[in-house]
Design a protein around this motif. Structure first.
Motif, PDB file in Angstrom:
ATOM      1  N   ILE A  98       4.672  10.535  -9.142  1.00  0.00           N
ATOM      2  CA  ILE A  98       4.567   9.394 -10.066  1.00  0.00           C
ATOM      3  C   ILE A  98       3.476   9.623 -11.100  1.00  0.00           C
ATOM      4  O   ILE A  98       3.666   9.365 -12.299  1.00  0.00           O
ATOM      5  CB  ILE A  98       4.321   8.094  -9.277  1.00  0.00           C
ATOM      6  CG1 ILE A  98       5.586   7.709  -8.508  1.00  0.00           C
ATOM      7  CG2 ILE A  98       3.892   6.959 -10.209  1.00  0.00           C
ATOM      8  CD1 ILE A  98       5.407   6.547  -7.556  1.00  0.00           C
ATOM      9  N   TYR A  99       2.323  10.119 -10.668  1.00  0.00           N
ATOM     10  CA  TYR A  99       1.234  10.315 -11.625  1.00  0.00           C
ATOM     11  C   TYR A  99       1.536  11.467 -12.585  1.00  0.00           C
ATOM     12  O   TYR A  99       1.075  11.458 -13.731  1.00  0.00           O
ATOM     13  CB  TYR A  99      -0.085  10.535 -10.882  1.00  0.00           C
ATOM     14  CG  TYR A  99      -0.723   9.242 -10.431  1.00  0.00           C
ATOM     15  CD1 TYR A  99      -1.817   8.708 -11.102  1.00  0.00           C
ATOM     16  CD2 TYR A  99      -0.232   8.539  -9.338  1.00  0.00           C
ATOM     17  CE1 TYR A  99      -2.399   7.517 -10.698  1.00  0.00           C
ATOM     18  CE2 TYR A  99      -0.791   7.344  -8.926  1.00  0.00           C
ATOM     19  CZ  TYR A  99      -1.872   6.836  -9.618  1.00  0.00           C
ATOM     20  OH  TYR A  99      -2.433   5.637  -9.232  1.00  0.00           O
ATOM     21  N   ALA A 100       2.318  12.433 -12.131  1.00  0.00           N
ATOM     22  CA  ALA A 100       2.738  13.500 -13.045  1.00  0.00           C
ATOM     23  C   ALA A 100       3.724  12.954 -14.080  1.00  0.00           C
ATOM     24  O   ALA A 100       3.617  13.242 -15.276  1.00  0.00           O
ATOM     25  CB  ALA A 100       3.368  14.640 -12.257  1.00  0.00           C
ATOM     26  N   GLU A 101       4.686  12.148 -13.617  1.00  0.00           N
ATOM     27  CA  GLU A 101       5.709  11.616 -14.521  1.00  0.00           C
ATOM     28  C   GLU A 101       5.140  10.604 -15.510  1.00  0.00           C
ATOM     29  O   GLU A 101       5.499  10.613 -16.696  1.00  0.00           O
ATOM     30  CB  GLU A 101       6.814  10.947 -13.693  1.00  0.00           C
ATOM     31  CG  GLU A 101       7.620  11.905 -12.832  1.00  0.00           C
ATOM     32  CD  GLU A 101       8.480  11.175 -11.818  1.00  0.00           C
ATOM     33  OE1 GLU A 101       8.501   9.924 -11.847  1.00  0.00           O
ATOM     34  OE2 GLU A 101       9.123  11.842 -10.987  1.00  0.00           O
ATOM     35  N   GLU A 102       4.276   9.716 -15.031  1.00  0.00           N
ATOM     36  CA  GLU A 102       3.831   8.602 -15.866  1.00  0.00           C
ATOM     37  C   GLU A 102       2.555   8.888 -16.660  1.00  0.00           C
ATOM     38  O   GLU A 102       2.343   8.273 -17.715  1.00  0.00           O
ATOM     39  CB  GLU A 102       3.632   7.360 -14.995  1.00  0.00           C
ATOM     40  CG  GLU A 102       4.915   6.900 -14.323  1.00  0.00           C
ATOM     41  CD  GLU A 102       4.769   5.583 -13.594  1.00  0.00           C
ATOM     42  OE1 GLU A 102       3.704   4.947 -13.700  1.00  0.00           O
ATOM     43  OE2 GLU A 102       5.726   5.193 -12.899  1.00  0.00           O
ATOM     44  N   PHE A 103       1.719   9.821 -16.172  1.00  0.00           N
ATOM     45  CA  PHE A 103       0.439  10.050 -16.838  1.00  0.00           C
ATOM     46  C   PHE A 103       0.163  11.518 -17.156  1.00  0.00           C
ATOM     47  O   PHE A 103      -0.850  11.839 -17.772  1.00  0.00           O
ATOM     48  CB  PHE A 103      -0.712   9.496 -15.978  1.00  0.00           C
ATOM     49  CG  PHE A 103      -0.568   8.037 -15.655  1.00  0.00           C
ATOM     50  CD1 PHE A 103      -0.799   7.069 -16.619  1.00  0.00           C
ATOM     51  CD2 PHE A 103      -0.160   7.635 -14.392  1.00  0.00           C
ATOM     52  CE1 PHE A 103      -0.649   5.733 -16.331  1.00  0.00           C
ATOM     53  CE2 PHE A 103      -0.017   6.287 -14.089  1.00  0.00           C
ATOM     54  CZ  PHE A 103      -0.253   5.331 -15.063  1.00  0.00           C
ATOM     55  N   GLY A 104       1.067  12.397 -16.710  1.00  0.00           N
ATOM     56  CA  GLY A 104       0.892  13.815 -17.005  1.00  0.00           C
ATOM     57  C   GLY A 104      -0.171  14.510 -16.185  1.00  0.00           C
ATOM     58  O   GLY A 104      -0.640  15.590 -16.566  1.00  0.00           O
ATOM     59  N   LEU A 117       2.649   9.230   5.734  1.00  0.00           N
ATOM     60  CA  LEU A 117       1.581   9.883   4.985  1.00  0.00           C
ATOM     61  C   LEU A 117       2.152  10.922   4.026  1.00  0.00           C
ATOM     62  O   LEU A 117       1.704  11.030   2.874  1.00  0.00           O
ATOM     63  CB  LEU A 117       0.574  10.531   5.941  1.00  0.00           C
ATOM     64  CG  LEU A 117      -0.607  11.245   5.264  1.00  0.00           C
ATOM     65  CD1 LEU A 117      -1.397  10.292   4.386  1.00  0.00           C
ATOM     66  CD2 LEU A 117      -1.513  11.888   6.323  1.00  0.00           C
ATOM     67  N   GLY A 118       3.149  11.674   4.478  1.00  0.00           N
ATOM     68  CA  GLY A 118       3.781  12.655   3.590  1.00  0.00           C
ATOM     69  C   GLY A 118       4.402  11.986   2.386  1.00  0.00           C
ATOM     70  O   GLY A 118       4.331  12.502   1.262  1.00  0.00           O
ATOM     71  N   TRP A 119       5.028  10.817   2.603  1.00  0.00           N
ATOM     72  CA  TRP A 119       5.603  10.075   1.484  1.00  0.00           C
ATOM     73  C   TRP A 119       4.516   9.619   0.518  1.00  0.00           C
ATOM     74  O   TRP A 119       4.673   9.750  -0.703  1.00  0.00           O
ATOM     75  CB  TRP A 119       6.379   8.855   2.002  1.00  0.00           C
ATOM     76  CG  TRP A 119       6.884   7.988   0.900  1.00  0.00           C
ATOM     77  CD1 TRP A 119       8.030   8.149   0.183  1.00  0.00           C
ATOM     78  CD2 TRP A 119       6.241   6.832   0.347  1.00  0.00           C
ATOM     79  NE1 TRP A 119       8.146   7.167  -0.767  1.00  0.00           N
ATOM     80  CE2 TRP A 119       7.056   6.346  -0.695  1.00  0.00           C
ATOM     81  CE3 TRP A 119       5.049   6.165   0.643  1.00  0.00           C
ATOM     82  CZ2 TRP A 119       6.720   5.220  -1.440  1.00  0.00           C
ATOM     83  CZ3 TRP A 119       4.711   5.047  -0.101  1.00  0.00           C
ATOM     84  CH2 TRP A 119       5.534   4.588  -1.121  1.00  0.00           C
ATOM     85  N   VAL A 120       3.427   9.075   1.031  1.00  0.00           N
ATOM     86  CA  VAL A 120       2.323   8.603   0.184  1.00  0.00           C
ATOM     87  C   VAL A 120       1.807   9.743  -0.692  1.00  0.00           C
ATOM     88  O   VAL A 120       1.603   9.581  -1.904  1.00  0.00           O
ATOM     89  CB  VAL A 120       1.176   8.031   1.054  1.00  0.00           C
ATOM     90  CG1 VAL A 120      -0.066   7.752   0.198  1.00  0.00           C
ATOM     91  CG2 VAL A 120       1.628   6.750   1.750  1.00  0.00           C
ATOM     92  N   ILE A 121       1.617  10.906  -0.094  1.00  0.00           N
ATOM     93  CA  ILE A 121       1.085  12.048  -0.837  1.00  0.00           C
ATOM     94  C   ILE A 121       2.072  12.509  -1.910  1.00  0.00           C
ATOM     95  O   ILE A 121       1.716  12.674  -3.088  1.00  0.00           O
ATOM     96  CB  ILE A 121       0.757  13.201   0.130  1.00  0.00           C
ATOM     97  CG1 ILE A 121      -0.393  12.794   1.067  1.00  0.00           C
ATOM     98  CG2 ILE A 121       0.394  14.472  -0.639  1.00  0.00           C
ATOM     99  CD1 ILE A 121      -0.584  13.738   2.240  1.00  0.00           C
ATOM    100  N   SER A 122       3.325  12.720  -1.519  1.00  0.00           N
ATOM    101  CA  SER A 122       4.300  13.270  -2.463  1.00  0.00           C
ATOM    102  C   SER A 122       4.582  12.302  -3.608  1.00  0.00           C
ATOM    103  O   SER A 122       4.719  12.716  -4.762  1.00  0.00           O
ATOM    104  CB  SER A 122       5.600  13.629  -1.740  1.00  0.00           C
ATOM    105  OG  SER A 122       6.268  12.470  -1.277  1.00  0.00           O
TER     106      SER A 122
END
Length: 306
Positions: free
Chosen positions: A169-175, A159-164
């Motif tokens: 990824i969404y910060a890197e790819e979509f800001g 779960l920690g992996w899913v959250i992090s």
């Protein structure tokens, strides 16, 4: 060739580091009874059928005389025998005996345990970067990295992996900003805290022993399930992982007696939307809104199971 080229020094330095790390400098690989070369030959014989001595020498880049001496030693020790090639009676194929397989098995186990220890000492993102770098090196030098992956239920720590990874990824790819990661944490915690195994489930995709994908299916009401937290790491895309995770949600939902699956996504998630469309989901609602630091269009998709 410019032997003062710093790249050459870097390659040699890495080779010294990695050979020490692998444990190949001793008399036996990983303190076992076989050398590195012997272990590699046994590996090929254990995992492949129909190998000939000439083919093995060619594939491993070994001198035929050197290989022949090793094979004779294996035969003398009862680890190897030879049989007729069904396609060419003039040739013989190599195969491990039961004793050969039994004596090679500990070497395989020690090698897997060594890799597991290395990866366990790294945070998940760092471990992923190491494996991805190994793949790039293998591909650049003419190899063909394996792309086999497996799917399993979530385990403690997932779960920690899913959250992090959602946050990163969404910060890197979509800001998207940190509020999205907070939302994922709330969703994930709610799923695991209230999970009903009879009607809810989750799956983690692994590539080379590392998590690279996730999805969850949760109950909305007696007839409706919701697909949540679909994610595939960049290095694992193109392998059909996202489609397979979505397919597994549908299979589970049908077995659990649901009549439809719904999901919430965004118009900018083009790859995910394509997966949903191919799986038969229909876009039923769309609404512009501002969140996660962006102007977005949220979407609701549904799949009828009747």
């Amino acid at each position: 060739m410019d032997y003062l080229d710093p790249r050459i020094a870097a390659v040699r330095r890495f080779n010294r580091f990695y050979t020490q790390k692998l444990g190949v400098l001793g008399e036996g690989l990983l303190d076992g009874p076989f050398s590195l070369t012997e272990t590699r030959i046994l590996y090929e014989l254990a995992h492949r059928e129909g190998l000939t001595a000439a083919g093995l020498a060619r594939e491993l880049g070994l001198d035929s005389g050197y290989l022949s001496r090793i094979l004779r030693g294996f035969e003398k020790a009862g680890l190897l025998d030879r049989g007729a090639d069904p396609d060419d009676a003039r040739r013989s194929v190599l195969r491990l005996t039961d004793k050969g397989r039994a004596e090679f098995a500990p070497a395989e186990t020690r090698s897997s345990e060594q890799a597991a220890r290395w990866l366990a000492g790294l945070a998940a993102p760092a471990a992923g970067e190491v494996v991805a770098a190994m793949r790039r090196i293998e591909r650049a030098l003419g190899g063909e990295p394996s792309r086999a992956w497996v799917m399993r239920p979530p385990r403690p720590g997932d779960l920690g992996w899913v959250i992090s990874r959602h946050g990163a990824i969404y910060a890197e790819e979509f800001g998207w900003d940190g509020t999205f990661e907070t939302l994922v944490a709330e969703i994930g915690a709610g799923i695991m805290k209230n999970l009903d195994p009879a009607r809810e489930a989750g799956w983690i995709a692994e590539l080379d022993g590392l998590p690279v994908g996730s999805v969850f299916l949760v109950r909305v009401d007696d007839t409706t399930a919701k697909l949540r937290l679909l994610l595939v790491e960049r290095q694992a895309r193109g392998l059909g992982i996202g489609a397979r995770l979505v397919e597994e949600c549908e299979r589970f939902a049908r077995r659990a007696g649901y009549r439809r699956i719904t999901l919430w996504t965004h118009s900018v998630l083009v790859a995910a939307r394509a997966i949903y469309a191919r799986a038969g989901y229909q876009l039923v609602a769309a609404e512009p809104f501002h969140d996660f630091g962006q102007e977005l269009t949220s979407e609701t998709w549904e799949l009828a199971l009747d």
